[in-house]
Design a protein around this motif. Structure first.
Motif, PDB file in Angstrom:
ATOM      1  N   GLY A 227       0.861  -1.093   0.089  1.00 42.86           N
ATOM      2  CA  GLY A 227      -0.080   0.112  -0.169  1.00 42.86           C
ATOM      3  C   GLY A 227       0.817   1.294  -0.046  1.00 42.86           C
ATOM      4  N   PHE A 228       2.027   1.144   0.681  1.00 41.96           N
ATOM      5  CA  PHE A 228       2.809   2.177   0.876  1.00 41.96           C
ATOM      6  C   PHE A 228       3.431   2.586  -0.339  1.00 41.96           C
ATOM      7  CE2 PHE A 228       6.908   4.378   2.053  1.00 41.96           C
ATOM      8  CZ  PHE A 228       6.405   5.468   2.862  1.00 41.96           C
TER       9      PHE A 228
ATOM     10  N   MET B 262       1.015   3.989  -2.791  1.00 47.03           N
ATOM     11  CA  MET B 262       0.630   5.374  -2.477  1.00 47.03           C
ATOM     12  C   MET B 262       2.057   6.604  -3.297  1.00 47.03           C
ATOM     13  SD  MET B 262       0.372   6.992   1.240  1.00 47.03           S
ATOM     14  CE  MET B 262       2.175   7.327   1.526  1.00 47.03           C
ATOM     15  N   VAL B 263       2.962   6.077  -2.690  1.00 46.48           N
ATOM     16  CA  VAL B 263       4.153   6.901  -3.340  1.00 46.48           C
ATOM     17  C   VAL B 263       4.339   7.060  -4.522  1.00 46.48           C
ATOM     18  CG1 VAL B 263       6.607   6.984  -3.196  1.00 46.48           C
ATOM     19  CG2 VAL B 263       5.670   6.351  -1.041  1.00 46.48           C
TER      20      VAL B 263
ATOM     21  N   LEU C 261       1.825   6.595  -6.857  1.00 47.69           N
ATOM     22  CA  LEU C 261       0.727   7.603  -7.218  1.00 47.69           C
ATOM     23  C   LEU C 261       0.939   9.061  -7.183  1.00 47.69           C
ATOM     24  CD1 LEU C 261      -2.272   7.585  -8.326  1.00 47.69           C
ATOM     25  CD2 LEU C 261      -2.958   7.948  -5.908  1.00 47.69           C
ATOM     26  N   GLN C 262       1.747   9.270  -5.984  1.00 44.33           N
ATOM     27  CA  GLN C 262       1.843  10.686  -5.417  1.00 44.33           C
ATOM     28  C   GLN C 262       3.145  11.500  -6.259  1.00 44.33           C
ATOM     29  OE1 GLN C 262       2.337  10.422  -1.184  1.00 44.33           O
ATOM     30  NE2 GLN C 262       0.221  10.434  -0.953  1.00 44.33           N
ATOM     31  N   TRP C 263       3.861  10.436  -7.130  1.00 41.04           N
ATOM     32  CA  TRP C 263       5.106  10.990  -8.082  1.00 41.04           C
ATOM     33  C   TRP C 263       4.383  10.925  -9.361  1.00 41.04           C
ATOM     34  CZ3 TRP C 263       9.855  12.722  -7.375  1.00 41.04           C
ATOM     35  CH2 TRP C 263      10.517  12.949  -5.634  1.00 41.04           C
TER      36      TRP C 263
ATOM     37  N   ILE D   8       1.292  11.507 -10.594  1.00 41.07           N
ATOM     38  CA  ILE D   8       0.295  12.543 -10.987  1.00 41.07           C
ATOM     39  C   ILE D   8       0.928  13.668 -11.642  1.00 41.07           C
ATOM     40  CG2 ILE D   8      -1.791  13.690 -10.511  1.00 41.07           C
ATOM     41  CD1 ILE D   8      -2.305  10.798 -11.103  1.00 41.07           C
ATOM     42  N   PRO D   9       1.787  14.110 -10.226  1.00 42.02           N
ATOM     43  CA  PRO D   9       2.460  15.551 -10.594  1.00 42.02           C
ATOM     44  C   PRO D   9       3.574  15.505 -11.732  1.00 42.02           C
ATOM     45  CG  PRO D   9       2.536  15.012  -8.386  1.00 42.02           C
ATOM     46  CD  PRO D   9       1.870  13.622  -9.083  1.00 42.02           C
ATOM     47  N   GLY D  10       4.114  14.107 -11.862  1.00 49.32           N
ATOM     48  CA  GLY D  10       5.135  13.860 -13.027  1.00 49.32           C
ATOM     49  C   GLY D  10       4.423  14.000 -14.254  1.00 49.32           C
TER      50      GLY D  10
ATOM     51  N   MET E 144       1.687  15.741 -14.921  1.00 47.02           N
ATOM     52  CA  MET E 144       1.433  16.976 -15.205  1.00 47.02           C
ATOM     53  C   MET E 144       2.599  17.795 -15.835  1.00 47.02           C
ATOM     54  SD  MET E 144      -0.517  18.130 -11.704  1.00 47.02           S
ATOM     55  CE  MET E 144      -0.742  19.859 -11.812  1.00 47.02           C
ATOM     56  N   ILE E 145       3.959  17.359 -15.503  1.00 50.53           N
ATOM     57  CA  ILE E 145       4.861  18.065 -15.766  1.00 50.53           C
ATOM     58  C   ILE E 145       5.324  17.566 -17.240  1.00 50.53           C
ATOM     59  CG2 ILE E 145       7.406  18.344 -15.441  1.00 50.53           C
ATOM     60  CD1 ILE E 145       6.904  18.189 -12.442  1.00 50.53           C
TER      61      ILE E 145
END
Lengths: 211, 429
Positions: free
Chosen positions: A24-25, A28-29, A31-33, A35-37, A39-40
């Motif tokens: 899970g961790f 999560m990590v 996904l959190q990289w 989505i912003p990645g 976008m960039i």
């Protein structure tokens, strides 16, 4: 708990629990990289592959607590005149085809409901107020870019310069925008051909000298 | 220490033996650690909140002299730190609530800082809505991976703001149906708190935040047939009140039971507002061309009423002996009155009678349960009703004055009677 079998099963449950948490961790990590990645990635592609357009603007500057200071860009061409009346609705995503006028500034020539497939430059815009009369239809549009971020200390000076340029009709203000597959990114804002950041720095210096 | 002194005295006097004294002091010694660790949790969360908000503000400065690449790297640093601290608390401090909650809160804000800075770097426009949506989706896994209730509360606040931005404040007001989906995603954590940690403060906070969020957001569904929202709200308050009466929640202190308090307050306030004639006469005056029974508002009203009715029937079937609490049936009567009110001008009188009945039943409940708070709440409802009627009924000052004197005396004697009754219970001789 003295029973070795019980001990073993408790241990395996603990291992399983840890594996679930670890998976899970990691998810999560990632996904959190991701989505912003993503976008960039898309924005960088627009910057490297996009076509430059100059959009004539009118200015003003609100304060957005979440994103610092920026200049709000209001574009000269806020509505598009159309000959047909293809049932335009408010608040829909539509596609605006771009071209340049005789003095080299960007203008929207056509609106479409479907994404253009041919090799033309276009922007994804949101339709606003629709006005129809017997001969023509006018649709107001909001552009996919409407702000230009400034460093907090320069934003006020830039805004002042912007407002002065607005009242002085001889000065031309425009935003340099890179356009690629419906997306646009504001690269720079100019007053009479000079970047606004440069004007802001000069004005700041001038104000400091006066004081 | 005072306790050990007292215990020694009791042992000496032969009231308790040495073993009991030791057990008592051991019990209190174990108990005193709780408030301390609670404080650590509170300050841990507060600290994480302040540090991360500070970082957001620093990043909001938008440094012009840095290159795009440097800015992008900086955007990810808080995120990396947040994930690092979360990993550390999961593996090395998994038994410490303070570590888990504080690191989760920090990570929630680090995500906000990261995407907000990317928006700045690329001059990404757009409303706060799309920014908030990305933030919420990225923050949701923290609730479950870190098992963090403070992240869950932040998420609930976030989705409520998101729904309001979409439904109340947006330039093109759209129905915020996504909100309900986002709310569903947090319910597993709430269920975990309900089953495993119903004693904790986090459960209490959720008992307030979740119903409040729903009450605030329900109005975003209103469009053309807004009148039906009154039925929807009345049934929602009834439903909340009934949920407040379910097994685990009913045992909570009243101030910890947000459902019960909000359900009851909502019902009463709505009744008081609808006790004015202008609402009903306005509703009858409006010329309706479209069919009201085809609107989404009507469907929402029906769904909420049926849900509340189902819960009411379920609770009453299980309950022995049968009894009705003050506000749990109001929504049902109101539904009928509302339909009548579309044509009949007499409904407003019935609404006032209904309010009075609720007040009297509340006073009765206060008396039966020996609870001064509930008793005075009932009296306050009557006072509210009288004040509201003074606005639109033409009665003389003498009559108004007499009514207030009567209600004041009611307050006085009811409280006096209750205090006497309580004293009697304490001293039966």
């Amino acid at each position: 708990m003295d029973d070795p079998k019980e001990k073993e099963s408790a241990y395996s449950i603990l291992i399983m629990k840890r594996t679930v948490i670890l998976t899970g961790f990691i998810l999560m990590v990632v996904l959190q990289w991701f989505i912003p990645g993503r976008m960039i990635f898309f924005k960088e592609r627009v910057l490297s592959e996009g076509t430059e357009y100059r959009f004539r603007t009118e200015p003003f500057d609100p304060y957005d607590a979440f994103r610092g200071k920026y200049i709000h860009l209001a574009f000269n061409q806020a509505t598009v005149q159309l000959k047909d009346s293809a049932n335009w609705n408010q608040g829909e995503m539509i596609f605006a085809l771009l071209s340049t006028d005789s003095s080299g500034y960007a203008m929207v020539t056509e609106l479409r409901k479907e994404e253009p497939e041919e090799d033309v430059d276009y922007l994804k815009v949101i339709s606003g107020y629709v006005y129809e009369d017997s001969t023509s239809t006018s649709v107001s549009i909001s552009y996919p870019f409407d702000r230009f971020y400034m460093e907090e200390s320069k934003a006020q000076a830039a805004d002042d310069a912007y407002h002065q340029a607005l009242s002085d009709t001889s000065k031309v203000t425009y935003a340099l925008v890179l356009v690629h597959r419906g997306e646009g990114i504001v690269k720079e804002v100019y007053i009479d051909g000079v970047p606004i950041k440069k004007i802001a720095i000069e004005r700041q210096k001038l104000e400091e000298e006066v004081q | 220490m005072k306790l050990s002194k007292n215990l020694a005295e009791l042992v000496e006097a032969g009231v308790i033996d040495q073993g009991t004294a030791e057990r008592i002091s051991a019990y209190y010694a174990a108990k005193t650690t709780t408030p301390q660790s609670k404080l650590v949790i509170v300050f841990g969360i507060l600290g994480a909140l302040l540090v991360s908000l500070g970082i957001i503000l620093i990043l909001a400065h938008n440094w012009d002299d840095l290159t795009r690449t440097t800015k992008t790297v900086i955007a990810f640093i808080p995120l990396l730190i947040g994930q690092g601290i979360c990993g550390y608390s999961l593996w090395k401090r998994s038994d410490s609530t303070a570590w888990r909650e504080a690191s989760a809160v920090f990570l929630v804000f680090a995500i906000g800082a990261c995407i907000s800075l990317i928006s700045q770097i690329y001059n990404i426009p757009g409303t706060i809505t799309s920014f908030l949506f990305t933030w919420l989706i990225l923050a949701l896994p923290i609730v479950y991976v870190m098992n963090s209730s403070s992240a869950s509360i932040l998420y609930i606040i976030g989705i409520t703001y998101y729904a309001c931005d979409l439904g109340y404040w947006g330039s093109y007001q759209v129905e915020s149906y996504i909100y309900w989906g986002l709310l569903l995603l947090i319910l597993p954590h709430y269920y975990y708190l309900y089953t495993k940690r119903s004693e904790s403060n986090f459960f209490t906070f959720h008992n307030w935040f979740i119903p409040l969020s729903i009450i605030i957001t329900l109005g975003t569904l209103a469009r053309d047939a807004g009148e039906f929202m009154f039925v929807s709200y009345m049934s929602l308050f009834g439903l909340l009140y009934l949920i407040g009466g379910t097994r685990v929640l009913a045992d909570l202190k009243i101030r910890n039971n947000g459902y019960l308090v909000l359900g009851s307050l909502g019902t009463v306030v709505l009744l008081l507002v609808l006790g004015f004639d202008w609402f009903w006469s306005d509703m009858r005056d409006v010329d309706r061309t479209e069919n009201l029974y085809n609107t989404p508002e009507f469907i929402i009203a029906i769904v909420l009423t049926v849900a509340a009715l189902a819960l009411l029937i379920y609770q009453k079937l299980k309950q022995t002996p049968f009894m009705l609490r003050p506000a749990e049936w109001v929504f049902l009567v109101f539904f009928g009155l509302f339909i009548l009110g579309m044509n009949s001008p007499f409904v407003v009188i019935w609404i006032n009678i209904l309010t009075l009945i609720v007040a009297v039943l509340t006073i009765r409940e206060g008396a039966v349960r020996n609870n001064l708070g509930i008793l005075n709440y009932g009296l306050l409802i009557i006072t509210g009703l009288i004040i509201c009627r003074f606005f639109d009924v033409n009665i003389g000052f003498v009559m108004k004055g007499l009514l207030f004197v009567l209600v004041g005396l009611g307050f006085f004697f009811a409280n006096l009677w209750m205090i006497r009754k309580k004293k009697k219970v304490l001293t039966p001789s």
